[in-house]
Design a protein around this motif. Structure first.
Motif, PDB file in Angstrom:
ATOM      1  N   CYS A 248      27.509  -7.265   4.182  1.00 54.44           N
ATOM      2  CA  CYS A 248      26.686  -6.158   3.690  1.00 54.44           C
ATOM      3  C   CYS A 248      26.521  -6.276   2.183  1.00 54.44           C
ATOM      4  O   CYS A 248      27.506  -6.335   1.444  1.00 54.44           O
ATOM      5  CB  CYS A 248      27.336  -4.822   4.049  1.00 54.44           C
ATOM      6  SG  CYS A 248      26.377  -3.376   3.535  1.00 54.44           S
ATOM      7  N   THR A 249      25.266  -6.321   1.731  1.00 52.85           N
ATOM      8  CA  THR A 249      25.003  -6.333   0.299  1.00 52.85           C
ATOM      9  C   THR A 249      25.229  -4.941  -0.278  1.00 52.85           C
ATOM     10  O   THR A 249      25.098  -3.936   0.427  1.00 52.85           O
ATOM     11  CB  THR A 249      23.553  -6.736   0.001  1.00 52.85           C
ATOM     12  OG1 THR A 249      22.663  -5.807   0.632  1.00 52.85           O
ATOM     13  CG2 THR A 249      23.241  -8.124   0.501  1.00 52.85           C
ATOM     14  N   PHE A 250      25.574  -4.878  -1.552  1.00 52.49           N
ATOM     15  CA  PHE A 250      25.661  -3.593  -2.214  1.00 52.49           C
ATOM     16  C   PHE A 250      24.230  -3.071  -2.416  1.00 52.49           C
ATOM     17  O   PHE A 250      23.315  -3.850  -2.666  1.00 52.49           O
ATOM     18  CB  PHE A 250      26.369  -3.724  -3.561  1.00 52.49           C
ATOM     19  CG  PHE A 250      27.866  -3.871  -3.436  1.00 52.49           C
ATOM     20  CD1 PHE A 250      28.437  -4.555  -2.380  1.00 52.49           C
ATOM     21  CD2 PHE A 250      28.701  -3.331  -4.387  1.00 52.49           C
ATOM     22  CE1 PHE A 250      29.818  -4.696  -2.265  1.00 52.49           C
ATOM     23  CE2 PHE A 250      30.088  -3.463  -4.294  1.00 52.49           C
ATOM     24  CZ  PHE A 250      30.639  -4.146  -3.229  1.00 52.49           C
ATOM     25  N   PRO A 251      23.995  -1.764  -2.310  1.00 55.64           N
ATOM     26  CA  PRO A 251      22.636  -1.212  -2.437  1.00 55.64           C
ATOM     27  C   PRO A 251      22.018  -1.516  -3.801  1.00 55.64           C
ATOM     28  O   PRO A 251      22.715  -1.546  -4.816  1.00 55.64           O
ATOM     29  CB  PRO A 251      22.858   0.299  -2.272  1.00 55.64           C
ATOM     30  CG  PRO A 251      24.181   0.443  -1.618  1.00 55.64           C
ATOM     31  CD  PRO A 251      25.003  -0.712  -2.080  1.00 55.64           C
ATOM     32  N   PHE A 252      20.703  -1.742  -3.805  1.00 48.79           N
ATOM     33  CA  PHE A 252      19.989  -1.919  -5.074  1.00 48.79           C
ATOM     34  C   PHE A 252      18.636  -1.227  -4.991  1.00 48.79           C
ATOM     35  O   PHE A 252      18.109  -0.973  -3.910  1.00 48.79           O
ATOM     36  CB  PHE A 252      19.833  -3.407  -5.426  1.00 48.79           C
ATOM     37  CG  PHE A 252      19.109  -4.229  -4.398  1.00 48.79           C
ATOM     38  CD1 PHE A 252      17.728  -4.317  -4.380  1.00 48.79           C
ATOM     39  CD2 PHE A 252      19.821  -4.953  -3.442  1.00 48.79           C
ATOM     40  CE1 PHE A 252      17.063  -5.092  -3.436  1.00 48.79           C
ATOM     41  CE2 PHE A 252      19.175  -5.727  -2.498  1.00 48.79           C
ATOM     42  CZ  PHE A 252      17.793  -5.795  -2.496  1.00 48.79           C
ATOM     43  N   HIS A 253      18.072  -0.911  -6.159  1.00 55.18           N
ATOM     44  CA  HIS A 253      16.794  -0.211  -6.224  1.00 55.18           C
ATOM     45  C   HIS A 253      15.659  -1.106  -5.734  1.00 55.18           C
ATOM     46  O   HIS A 253      15.673  -2.321  -5.936  1.00 55.18           O
ATOM     47  CB  HIS A 253      16.493   0.226  -7.655  1.00 55.18           C
ATOM     48  CG  HIS A 253      17.272   1.424  -8.095  1.00 55.18           C
ATOM     49  ND1 HIS A 253      16.951   2.710  -7.695  1.00 55.18           N
ATOM     50  CD2 HIS A 253      18.345   1.551  -8.896  1.00 55.18           C
ATOM     51  CE1 HIS A 253      17.802   3.560  -8.237  1.00 55.18           C
ATOM     52  NE2 HIS A 253      18.664   2.892  -8.971  1.00 55.18           N
ATOM     53  N   VAL A 254      14.652  -0.471  -5.115  1.00 52.23           N
ATOM     54  CA  VAL A 254      13.434  -1.173  -4.714  1.00 52.23           C
ATOM     55  C   VAL A 254      12.237  -0.403  -5.255  1.00 52.23           C
ATOM     56  O   VAL A 254      12.326   0.803  -5.529  1.00 52.23           O
ATOM     57  CB  VAL A 254      13.337  -1.320  -3.173  1.00 52.23           C
ATOM     58  CG1 VAL A 254      14.283  -2.375  -2.676  1.00 52.23           C
ATOM     59  CG2 VAL A 254      13.584   0.002  -2.471  1.00 52.23           C
ATOM     60  N   PRO A 255      11.073  -1.075  -5.424  1.00 55.60           N
ATOM     61  CA  PRO A 255       9.929  -0.461  -6.114  1.00 55.60           C
ATOM     62  C   PRO A 255       9.239   0.671  -5.358  1.00 55.60           C
ATOM     63  O   PRO A 255       8.344   1.308  -5.919  1.00 55.60           O
ATOM     64  CB  PRO A 255       8.952  -1.641  -6.279  1.00 55.60           C
ATOM     65  CG  PRO A 255       9.768  -2.857  -6.102  1.00 55.60           C
ATOM     66  CD  PRO A 255      10.858  -2.498  -5.161  1.00 55.60           C
TER      67      PRO A 255
END
Length: 335
Positions: A248-255
């Motif tokens: 599981c990747t750590f959450p990141f912002h998306v546009p």
């Protein structure tokens, strides 16, 4: 293995003159032009804004831009992995007005020639696709593995409350979740020990491939060094004899919006109950501190897609963004 992103543009081969294209190595100054070219790509789920700067710093990656009359119209990234034998292709995007004109093919051929000239040991090119592959595609590519893609969205605060309300008595397809096999979050040393063991992981990893957030890696020490630099949670059902594992990747912002995040979970194994146990652990861990909306993409064995979708809808009360799609990992020979 090293591909310098600082490679002077003057050292790049020239594009065929009939294409009208010029190729340059991407720089930090190109960021705004790239974002303008790829606006609305992937339905607002573009990962590149959050990764572009890191890509430019990766010693085994090069990012090439195609320009037309000086304007950026396409991008491709190539990364040398698998002890220098594989060229990983990712991040392709072409400006809307240039699509369907063969730009992507010209850019890919250029990147292949560039990597091959610097790394003659590169034998294959690998990439992942989430569109429908047809007979012509399989004339070009060999299929490594495929996974079902489940895309859902939710408000983090709502899911956090829902997870808290579930309690210990959760059933899946009429079967109660066992508390005997509590998922194990692995430490770095445990990750190396497990994933570099052919014996322990041969029945878990599809075609001996770790697919992490669209990137396919062979379980080799050099690749593990790449993966261990990322923010990933590694989870298994049993640290000694795993039958199910997830990354599981750590959450990141998306546009898509100021308060939107992306969460990616890659699952390997065929046991639905174990998969849902790990899913719940990942969701609890990463939604607990988030505020806003989350687009969560889960990759899994195709046979698990339908019951997993039902679990999201019926138990977690989460909205499915689209129906079944597939991720296909394919490769071709680099000549």
């Amino acid at each position: 293995m090293k591909i310098e992103n600082s490679l002077p543009c003057s050292q790049l081969p020239e594009a065929p003159p009939q294409t009208g294209l010029q190729f340059t190595v991407a720089t930090e100054e190109d960021f705004d032009d790239i974002m303008a070219m790829s606006k609305d790509i992937y339905g607002g789920l573009d990962y590149l804004p959050s990764r572009y700067q890191a890509w430019l710093q990766e010693s085994n990656r090069t990012v090439i831009l195609a320009r037309k009359q000086g304007k950026v119209i396409a991008l491709e990234s190539v990364c040398v992995i698998d002890d220098g034998e594989t060229m990983l292709v990712e991040g392709l995007r072409v400006a809307p007005q240039e699509r369907g004109k063969g730009v992507a093919g010209v850019l890919l051929r250029f990147c292949s020639q560039l990597v091959k000239s610097k790394y003659p040991d590169v034998k294959v090119s690998r990439l992942t696709r989430d569109d429908q592959l047809g007979p012509k595609d399989f004339q070009k590519y060999r299929l490594i593995t495929k996974q079902g893609i489940l895309l859902v969205r939710f408000r983090a605060e709502d899911l956090k409350l829902r997870l808290g309300d579930l309690g210990p008595n959760i059933s899946v397809a009429g079967e109660a979740l066992s508390t005997a096999n509590i998922p194990v979050c692995l430490e770095p040393a445990e990750v190396h020990q497990l994933f570099l063991s052919d014996v322990l992981m041969q029945d878990v990893l599809p075609n001996a491939t770790i697919v992490q957030d669209w990137q396919p890696f062979k379980p080799l020490p050099s690749n593990m060094a790449i993966l261990m630099k990322k923010d990933i949670d590694w989870m298994v059902d049993d640290a000694k004899r795993p039958t199910m594992t997830s990354l599981c990747t750590f959450p990141f912002h998306v546009p898509i919006g100021d308060d939107w995040y992306y969460l990616n979970i890659d699952m390997f194994g065929k046991n639905l109950t174990l998969a849902i146990q790990q899913l719940l652990c990942h969701l609890r861990r990463h939604t607990g501190t988030l505020k806003g909306y989350v687009m969560c993409q889960v990759f899994m064995e195709p046979a698990l897609w339908k019951p997993m979708a039902e679990f999201f809808r019926e138990t977690l009360k989460v909205e499915l963004v689209k129906e079944y799609t597939e991720q296909c990992v394919v490769e071709s020979d680099v000549i």
